[in-house]
Design an enzyme around this catalytic site. Structure first.
Site: not given
Ligand code: AMP
Length: 225
Positions: A13, A88, A127, A161, A172
């Site tokens: 996203k 969400r 990432r 992160r 998550r």
């Protein structure tokens, strides 16, 4: 044109939103980015959100809808919006309908990035970003051309992160399945949902989203039956 990008963590996203920002001059509204900025600045919102974010749970609907409302007021009636990571929950979806209607706006599309969940843990845990310009990288799929040096700005500091670890990612994902995926029927009923293959090449995914937004056929590479 105002759109929502919907999909589990790691679906792409944020990556797609920033490409749409540079291609089409849209504005990205990422509640995750806004919350991370609040945590960094140590604001009351940041203090309330920090532990929840670290656990992979969801920050309260009041907080996130509040910050979206503030941001919409700052933006005024400007360019098209990309909601990334919001709404969400069902309550957030209802709040967004109201926030937009109060400002004379409405959603044009809800674009679901369809992904293979098993691949997402690898995507997320690998990432990292340039600490200076924010360019995104990945341990397996996209390392800087020169090790340790950002391709875009030449900086040598990178960051990860804190919630991109395997355990938090699983929470998550579970939150996505339990609370976010169930909002799709709300948008299906309004005829707004379009699906794109989020496992396709990054550029093909962007092309498919842009084709949807300009009412063109989405092409083969990233189309979903
Ligand atoms: P993201 O950058 O979208 O993956 O969001 C990172 C974290 O911020 C999430 O795991 C949540 O803890 C929190 N968060 C971001 N957006 C929302 C939202 N719309 N509602 C609740 N929590 C959110």
């Amino acid at each position: 044109m105002d759109i929502i990008l919907l999909g589990p963590p790691g679906a792409g996203k944020g990556t797609q939103a920033s490409r749409l920002v540079s291609d089409l001059g849209m504005v990205q509204l990422s509640t995750g980015d806004m919350l991370r900025a609040a945590v960094k600045a140590g604001t009351p919102t940041g203090q309330a959100a920090k532990a929840v974010m670290e656990s992979g749970g969801l920050v309260s609907d009041e907080i996130v809808s509040g910050i979206i409302g503030e941001r919409l007021d700052e933006l005024g009636s400007g360019p098209g919006l990309i909601f990334d990571g919001y709404p969400r929950t069902a309550a957030q979806a209802r709040s967004l309908d109201t926030l937009l209607a109060e400002r004379g706006r409405k959603l044009d599309y809800v674009i679901e990035l369809v992904v293979d969940e098993d691949a997402l843990v690898e995507r997320i845990t690998g990432r990292f970003t340039c600490a200076k310009c924010g360019e995104g990288y990945h341990d397996v799929f996209k390392l800087p051309a020169v090790a340790g040096v950002c391709d875009v700005c030449g900086a040598t500091e990178f960051k990860r992160r804190p919630d991109d670890n395997a355990e938090t990612v699983r929470t998550r994902m579970a939150e996505y399945r339990a609370k976010t995926a169930p909002i799709l029927p709300h948008y299906e009923a309004a005829g707004l949902v379009r699906r794109v293959d989020g496992m396709a090449d990054i550029g093909d995914v962007t092309a498919a989203i842009e084709a949807i937004m300009s009412n063109r056929p989405t092409g083969e590479a990233a189309s979903v039956a």
